[in-house]
Design a protein around this motif. Structure first.
Motif, PDB file in Angstrom:
ATOM      1  N   ILE A 156       0.832  -1.203   0.000  1.00 27.56           N
ATOM      2  CA  ILE A 156       0.000   0.000   0.000  1.00 27.56           C
ATOM      3  C   ILE A 156       0.867   1.254   0.000  1.00 27.56           C
ATOM      4  O   ILE A 156       0.596   2.205  -0.732  1.00 27.56           O
ATOM      5  N   ALA A 157       1.928   1.255   0.793  1.00 32.50           N
ATOM      6  CA  ALA A 157       2.760   2.447   0.945  1.00 32.50           C
ATOM      7  C   ALA A 157       3.675   2.711  -0.241  1.00 32.50           C
ATOM      8  O   ALA A 157       4.072   3.862  -0.465  1.00 32.50           O
ATOM      9  N   GLU A 158       3.977   1.693  -1.033  1.00 33.26           N
ATOM     10  CA  GLU A 158       5.001   1.874  -2.072  1.00 33.26           C
ATOM     11  C   GLU A 158       4.617   2.848  -3.173  1.00 33.26           C
ATOM     12  O   GLU A 158       5.475   3.479  -3.766  1.00 33.26           O
ATOM     13  N   SER A 210       1.796   5.213  -2.858  1.00 28.98           N
ATOM     14  CA  SER A 210       0.685   6.026  -2.388  1.00 28.98           C
ATOM     15  C   SER A 210       1.179   7.150  -1.493  1.00 28.98           C
ATOM     16  O   SER A 210       2.351   7.233  -1.164  1.00 28.98           O
ATOM     17  N   CYS A 211       0.247   7.972  -1.115  1.00 25.48           N
ATOM     18  CA  CYS A 211       0.568   9.043  -0.176  1.00 25.48           C
ATOM     19  C   CYS A 211       0.621   8.508   1.247  1.00 25.48           C
ATOM     20  O   CYS A 211       1.025   9.215   2.159  1.00 25.48           O
ATOM     21  N   PHE A 212       0.223   7.254   1.452  1.00 23.65           N
ATOM     22  CA  PHE A 212       0.247   6.671   2.785  1.00 23.65           C
ATOM     23  C   PHE A 212       1.624   6.099   3.055  1.00 23.65           C
ATOM     24  O   PHE A 212       2.136   5.296   2.298  1.00 23.65           O
ATOM     25  N   SER A 213       2.219   6.541   4.112  1.00 18.36           N
ATOM     26  CA  SER A 213       3.537   6.046   4.467  1.00 18.36           C
ATOM     27  C   SER A 213       3.598   5.810   5.969  1.00 18.36           C
ATOM     28  O   SER A 213       2.733   6.248   6.711  1.00 18.36           O
ATOM     29  N   ARG A 214       4.613   5.151   6.361  1.00 22.74           N
ATOM     30  CA  ARG A 214       4.760   4.822   7.775  1.00 22.74           C
ATOM     31  C   ARG A 214       4.974   6.073   8.607  1.00 22.74           C
ATOM     32  O   ARG A 214       5.573   7.037   8.158  1.00 22.74           O
ATOM     33  N   TYR A 215       4.498   6.016   9.819  1.00 22.88           N
ATOM     34  CA  TYR A 215       4.719   7.044  10.820  1.00 22.88           C
ATOM     35  C   TYR A 215       4.204   8.418  10.401  1.00 22.88           C
ATOM     36  O   TYR A 215       4.792   9.434  10.694  1.00 22.88           O
ATOM     37  N   ARG A 216       3.084   8.417   9.695  1.00 21.04           N
ATOM     38  CA  ARG A 216       2.438   9.658   9.293  1.00 21.04           C
ATOM     39  C   ARG A 216       0.958   9.525   9.608  1.00 21.04           C
ATOM     40  O   ARG A 216       0.362   8.495   9.358  1.00 21.04           O
ATOM     41  N   GLN A 217       0.382  10.569  10.124  1.00 22.08           N
ATOM     42  CA  GLN A 217      -1.030  10.504  10.463  1.00 22.08           C
ATOM     43  C   GLN A 217      -1.867  10.753   9.213  1.00 22.08           C
ATOM     44  O   GLN A 217      -1.656  11.710   8.488  1.00 22.08           O
ATOM     45  N   ASP A 218      -2.811   9.855   8.950  1.00 24.35           N
ATOM     46  CA  ASP A 218      -3.706   9.984   7.810  1.00 24.35           C
ATOM     47  C   ASP A 218      -5.129   9.704   8.266  1.00 24.35           C
ATOM     48  O   ASP A 218      -5.372   9.318   9.396  1.00 24.35           O
ATOM     49  N   ASP A 219      -6.055   9.850   7.364  1.00 24.74           N
ATOM     50  CA  ASP A 219      -7.472   9.679   7.642  1.00 24.74           C
ATOM     51  C   ASP A 219      -7.914   8.277   7.225  1.00 24.74           C
ATOM     52  O   ASP A 219      -7.546   7.805   6.148  1.00 24.74           O
ATOM     53  N   CYS A 220      -8.728   7.605   8.041  1.00 27.24           N
ATOM     54  CA  CYS A 220      -9.135   6.230   7.720  1.00 27.24           C
ATOM     55  C   CYS A 220     -10.054   6.182   6.502  1.00 27.24           C
ATOM     56  O   CYS A 220     -10.010   5.224   5.738  1.00 27.24           O
ATOM     57  N   LEU A 221     -10.869   7.200   6.275  1.00 27.11           N
ATOM     58  CA  LEU A 221     -11.717   7.213   5.082  1.00 27.11           C
ATOM     59  C   LEU A 221     -10.866   7.337   3.821  1.00 27.11           C
ATOM     60  O   LEU A 221     -11.118   6.645   2.837  1.00 27.11           O
ATOM     61  N   GLU A 222      -9.852   8.186   3.866  1.00 25.34           N
ATOM     62  CA  GLU A 222      -8.929   8.290   2.730  1.00 25.34           C
ATOM     63  C   GLU A 222      -8.258   6.951   2.466  1.00 25.34           C
ATOM     64  O   GLU A 222      -8.100   6.534   1.322  1.00 25.34           O
ATOM     65  N   LEU A 258      -9.410   3.927   3.262  1.00 27.79           N
ATOM     66  CA  LEU A 258     -10.397   2.993   2.715  1.00 27.79           C
ATOM     67  C   LEU A 258     -10.638   3.268   1.230  1.00 27.79           C
ATOM     68  O   LEU A 258     -10.642   2.341   0.413  1.00 27.79           O
ATOM     69  N   MET A 259     -10.822   4.519   0.870  1.00 29.50           N
ATOM     70  CA  MET A 259     -11.073   4.865  -0.529  1.00 29.50           C
ATOM     71  C   MET A 259      -9.875   4.507  -1.407  1.00 29.50           C
ATOM     72  O   MET A 259     -10.030   3.994  -2.511  1.00 29.50           O
ATOM     73  N   TYR A 260      -8.676   4.765  -0.906  1.00 30.28           N
ATOM     74  CA  TYR A 260      -7.468   4.413  -1.650  1.00 30.28           C
ATOM     75  C   TYR A 260      -7.388   2.899  -1.842  1.00 30.28           C
ATOM     76  O   TYR A 260      -7.133   2.407  -2.942  1.00 30.28           O
ATOM     77  N   LEU A 261      -7.623   2.159  -0.764  1.00 27.03           N
ATOM     78  CA  LEU A 261      -7.547   0.697  -0.820  1.00 27.03           C
ATOM     79  C   LEU A 261      -8.560   0.132  -1.806  1.00 27.03           C
ATOM     80  O   LEU A 261      -8.227  -0.723  -2.638  1.00 27.03           O
ATOM     81  N   LEU A 262      -9.799   0.610  -1.753  1.00 26.72           N
ATOM     82  CA  LEU A 262     -10.833   0.126  -2.672  1.00 26.72           C
ATOM     83  C   LEU A 262     -10.502   0.476  -4.125  1.00 26.72           C
ATOM     84  O   LEU A 262     -10.732  -0.337  -5.028  1.00 26.72           O
ATOM     85  N   GLU A 263      -9.955   1.654  -4.346  1.00 32.99           N
ATOM     86  CA  GLU A 263      -9.567   2.043  -5.714  1.00 32.99           C
ATOM     87  C   GLU A 263      -8.436   1.155  -6.234  1.00 32.99           C
ATOM     88  O   GLU A 263      -8.441   0.736  -7.387  1.00 32.99           O
ATOM     89  N   LYS A 264      -7.463   0.856  -5.365  1.00 37.16           N
ATOM     90  CA  LYS A 264      -6.361  -0.043  -5.766  1.00 37.16           C
ATOM     91  C   LYS A 264      -6.889  -1.447  -6.073  1.00 37.16           C
ATOM     92  O   LYS A 264      -6.439  -2.071  -7.027  1.00 37.16           O
TER      93      LYS A 264
END
Length: 101
Positions: A69-71, A73-85, A87-93
């Motif tokens: 997921i992190a490779e 995307s804008c989601f990376s370790r040790y960063r605060q993100d939103d769970c809805l974002e 979920l939407m990213y995961l479903l799109e992937k």
């Protein structure tokens, strides 16, 4: 591990969504690394250990899923993100990888 706080909540919800799980499990996942890793994690959430009655999710598989997921995307370790974002990213992937959602 990072990402795990909100990702854990999303994974638990998806694991309990039977139509979602049924759809994923019935896919041919040979060339779908994200889908395969996600199904492995979700199945672990749904199947507690017979000996301890605790969840038996292999930490290595969770780490592999989070790395996929992190490779790219804008989601990376040790960063605060939103769970809805997340979920939407995961479903799109998954939609892109599976072409069926």
């Amino acid at each position: 591990m990072g990402l795990t706080c909100y990702a854990n909540g999303i994974f638990q919800i998806l694991a309990q969504t039977k139509p979602f799980m049924t759809t994923l499990i019935n896919l041919d996942m040979r060339h779908m690394p994200l889908t395969y890793a996600l199904v492995s994690v979700l199945e672990g959430i749904n199947e507690p250990s017979h000996q301890s009655k605790c969840l038996t999710v292999d930490r290595t598989i969770v780490q592999q899923l989070l790395e996929i997921i992190a490779e790219d995307s804008c989601f990376s370790r040790y960063r605060q993100d939103d769970c809805l974002e997340f979920l939407m990213y995961l479903l799109e992937k998954l939609k892109t990888e599976c072409g069926k959602f």
